[in-house]
Motif scaffolding. Structure first.
Motif, mmCIF file in Angstrom:
data_model
loop_
_atom_site.group_PDB
_atom_site.id
_atom_site.type_symbol
_atom_site.label_atom_id
_atom_site.label_comp_id
_atom_site.label_asym_id
_atom_site.label_seq_id
_atom_site.Cartn_x
_atom_site.Cartn_y
_atom_site.Cartn_z
ATOM 1 N N MET A 43 -28.504 175.571 -48.189
ATOM 2 C CA MET A 43 -28.318 175.337 -49.627
ATOM 3 C C MET A 43 -28.488 174.037 -49.763
ATOM 4 S SD MET A 43 -24.778 177.748 -50.248
ATOM 5 C CE MET A 43 -23.745 176.933 -49.062
ATOM 6 N N PHE A 44 -28.966 173.338 -50.658
ATOM 7 C CA PHE A 44 -28.666 171.912 -51.031
ATOM 8 C C PHE A 44 -28.222 171.813 -52.131
ATOM 9 C CE2 PHE A 44 -32.599 172.152 -48.169
ATOM 10 C CZ PHE A 44 -32.394 170.956 -47.809
ATOM 11 N N ILE A 45 -27.057 171.195 -51.832
ATOM 12 C CA ILE A 45 -26.282 170.939 -53.073
ATOM 13 C C ILE A 45 -25.434 169.511 -53.136
ATOM 14 C CG2 ILE A 45 -25.029 173.572 -52.727
ATOM 15 C CD1 ILE A 45 -22.706 172.687 -51.396
ATOM 16 N N CYS A 46 -24.470 169.145 -53.838
ATOM 17 C CA CYS A 46 -24.076 167.872 -53.953
ATOM 18 C C CYS A 46 -22.548 168.001 -54.492
ATOM 19 C CB CYS A 46 -24.712 166.900 -54.491
ATOM 20 S SG CYS A 46 -24.626 167.181 -56.166
ATOM 21 N N ARG A 47 -21.998 167.049 -54.751
ATOM 22 C CA ARG A 47 -20.543 167.109 -55.278
ATOM 23 C C ARG A 47 -20.548 166.716 -56.628
ATOM 24 N NH1 ARG A 47 -14.698 164.647 -53.359
ATOM 25 N NH2 ARG A 47 -13.757 164.987 -55.411
ATOM 26 N N CYS A 49 -22.850 167.015 -59.142
ATOM 27 C CA CYS A 49 -23.826 167.802 -60.140
ATOM 28 C C CYS A 49 -22.961 168.717 -60.892
ATOM 29 C CB CYS A 49 -24.903 168.555 -59.484
ATOM 30 S SG CYS A 49 -25.679 169.676 -60.425
ATOM 31 N N PRO A 50 -22.998 168.881 -62.395
ATOM 32 C CA PRO A 50 -22.476 169.828 -63.032
ATOM 33 C C PRO A 50 -22.748 171.383 -62.712
ATOM 34 C CG PRO A 50 -23.748 168.682 -64.619
ATOM 35 C CD PRO A 50 -23.731 167.839 -63.310
ATOM 36 N N PHE A 51 -24.109 171.615 -62.450
ATOM 37 C CA PHE A 51 -24.571 172.864 -61.883
ATOM 38 C C PHE A 51 -24.002 173.278 -60.763
ATOM 39 C CE2 PHE A 51 -27.605 171.328 -64.935
ATOM 40 C CZ PHE A 51 -28.057 172.719 -65.617
ATOM 41 N N VAL A 52 -23.628 172.310 -59.607
ATOM 42 C CA VAL A 52 -22.918 172.818 -58.661
ATOM 43 C C VAL A 52 -21.573 172.981 -58.783
ATOM 44 C CG1 VAL A 52 -22.559 172.015 -56.115
ATOM 45 C CG2 VAL A 52 -24.809 171.556 -57.014
ATOM 46 N N LYS A 53 -20.916 172.140 -59.514
ATOM 47 C CA LYS A 53 -19.408 172.465 -59.803
ATOM 48 C C LYS A 53 -19.321 173.449 -60.574
ATOM 49 C CE LYS A 53 -18.003 167.357 -60.450
ATOM 50 N NZ LYS A 53 -17.580 166.315 -61.431
ATOM 51 N N HIS A 54 -20.114 174.036 -61.412
ATOM 52 C CA HIS A 54 -20.014 175.246 -61.885
ATOM 53 C C HIS A 54 -19.993 176.454 -61.026
ATOM 54 C CE1 HIS A 54 -20.571 178.275 -65.173
ATOM 55 N NE2 HIS A 54 -21.602 178.805 -64.590
ATOM 56 N N ILE A 55 -20.700 176.282 -59.976
ATOM 57 C CA ILE A 55 -20.609 177.533 -58.885
ATOM 58 C C ILE A 55 -19.836 177.332 -57.498
ATOM 59 C CG2 ILE A 55 -22.833 178.422 -60.032
ATOM 60 C CD1 ILE A 55 -24.213 177.229 -57.266
ATOM 61 N N GLN A 56 -19.403 176.308 -57.591
ATOM 62 C CA GLN A 56 -18.799 175.600 -56.294
ATOM 63 C C GLN A 56 -17.781 176.788 -55.715
ATOM 64 O OE1 GLN A 56 -17.593 171.647 -56.731
ATOM 65 N NE2 GLN A 56 -15.585 172.224 -57.821
ATOM 66 N N ASN A 80 -28.777 160.133 -52.880
ATOM 67 C CA ASN A 80 -28.658 158.798 -52.616
ATOM 68 C C ASN A 80 -27.197 158.275 -52.947
ATOM 69 O OD1 ASN A 80 -28.744 155.844 -52.668
ATOM 70 N ND2 ASN A 80 -30.367 155.769 -54.209
ATOM 71 N N ALA A 81 -26.429 158.104 -51.986
ATOM 72 C CA ALA A 81 -25.178 157.850 -52.102
ATOM 73 C C ALA A 81 -24.752 156.592 -52.546
ATOM 74 C CB ALA A 81 -24.072 158.200 -50.713
ATOM 75 N N GLU A 82 -25.790 155.625 -52.482
ATOM 76 C CA GLU A 82 -25.402 154.292 -52.934
ATOM 77 C C GLU A 82 -25.372 154.329 -54.285
ATOM 78 O OE1 GLU A 82 -27.885 151.089 -51.642
ATOM 79 O OE2 GLU A 82 -27.752 151.952 -49.544
ATOM 80 N N ASP A 86 -20.025 159.569 -55.434
ATOM 81 C CA ASP A 86 -19.347 160.936 -55.175
ATOM 82 C C ASP A 86 -20.176 161.774 -54.267
ATOM 83 O OD1 ASP A 86 -17.031 160.615 -56.737
ATOM 84 O OD2 ASP A 86 -17.940 161.967 -58.445
ATOM 85 N N ASP A 87 -21.039 161.479 -53.930
ATOM 86 C CA ASP A 87 -22.116 162.298 -52.721
ATOM 87 C C ASP A 87 -22.114 161.607 -51.471
ATOM 88 O OD1 ASP A 87 -22.319 164.160 -54.739
ATOM 89 O OD2 ASP A 87 -24.219 163.325 -55.541
ATOM 90 N N ALA A 88 -21.386 160.675 -51.428
ATOM 91 C CA ALA A 88 -21.193 160.015 -49.954
ATOM 92 C C ALA A 88 -20.626 160.833 -48.902
ATOM 93 C CB ALA A 88 -20.401 158.861 -50.024
ATOM 94 N N PRO A 89 -20.778 160.884 -47.661
ATOM 95 C CA PRO A 89 -20.197 161.585 -46.872
ATOM 96 C C PRO A 89 -18.735 161.988 -46.731
ATOM 97 C CG PRO A 89 -21.873 160.492 -45.619
ATOM 98 C CD PRO A 89 -21.672 159.821 -47.136
ATOM 99 N N ASP A 90 -17.936 160.982 -47.038
ATOM 100 C CA ASP A 90 -16.333 161.145 -47.199
ATOM 101 C C ASP A 90 -16.088 161.917 -48.135
ATOM 102 O OD1 ASP A 90 -17.276 158.892 -48.844
ATOM 103 O OD2 ASP A 90 -15.226 158.020 -48.878
ATOM 104 N N LYS A 91 -16.728 161.751 -49.469
ATOM 105 C CA LYS A 91 -16.571 162.596 -50.827
ATOM 106 C C LYS A 91 -17.090 164.092 -50.406
ATOM 107 C CE LYS A 91 -15.084 159.417 -53.380
ATOM 108 N NZ LYS A 91 -13.664 159.314 -53.882
#
Length: 193
Positions: A43-47, A49-56, A80-82, A86-91
């Motif tokens: 699965m390709f997801i991130c933190r 994105c509203p589409f991911v938040k909707h289904i997380q 790209n976390a730069e 919010d999509d950086a590894p710690d987040k």
């Protein structure tokens, strides 16, 4: 927010190799990590994105529901976390811990794994059989952040359940829709839409 659909990678494509760090454990995750599993869901997801938040929450539940089944699951974020901190590894680690992910959540800093899988959006799902050939790529279900349809995961869950009992999966599959992967400047793949 650019609305982007899955590339719909050709079925029977071999799962590309990868070696990525799990943001929670720090362990390197690869296809070999799941060698004992009959099926593998990438699965390709991130933190952010509203589409991911909707289904997380459903993604976390999916991990719990299939934890004892013969399915390996790995989530990957390639944004790209730069530009999207919010999509950086710690987040991402914080997200995985808050949601109780039971599967590795990896960070694809070079974005090469996302490119190898032709990932285009978040979320983007790729289900592979025991030979690691692609049998499903498409949406979780019909729910979107603003359409009022409940999140059930029915399309992806049906594909997983069908695969686990050795039945053929329908080749009529609906692309996933979400935010485009946030490519680093100059790193955009030729398949991106």
């Amino acid at each position: 927010m650019a609305l982007t659909a899955s590339t719909m990678l050709e079925l029977n494509t071999k799962a590309p190799e990868f070696q990525l760090p799990d943001v929670v454990s720090g362990k390197t995750i690869s296809l070999e990590t799941f060698a004992d599993k009959k099926a593998l869901l990438v699965m390709f997801i991130c933190r952010h994105c509203p589409f991911v938040k909707h289904i997380q929450t459903d993604l976390a539940q999916l991990g719990k529901d299939y934890k004892e089944k013969n399915l390996g699951i790995v989530a990957i974020s390639a944004n790209n976390a730069e530009q999207y901190p919010d999509d950086a590894p710690d987040k991402l680690k914080q997200m995985a811990e808050e949601l109780g992910f039971t599967f590795p959540f990896c960070y694809d800093e070079t974005q090469e794994t996302a490119k190898a899988y032709t990932a285009a959006c978040t979320p983007d799902f790729f289900l592979f059989n025991a030979e690691r050939l692609l049998v499903y790529r498409g949406q979780l279900d019909d729910s979107r952040p603003s359409n009022g349809i409940p999140v059930t995961g029915k399309h992806l869950r049906l594909a997983i359940d069908t695969l686990l009992v050795d039945k053929p999966i329908t080749q009529e599959q609906i692309p996933s829709i979400g935010c485009n992967i946030k490519w680093k400047p100059g790193n955009e793949p030729t398949y991106s839409r």
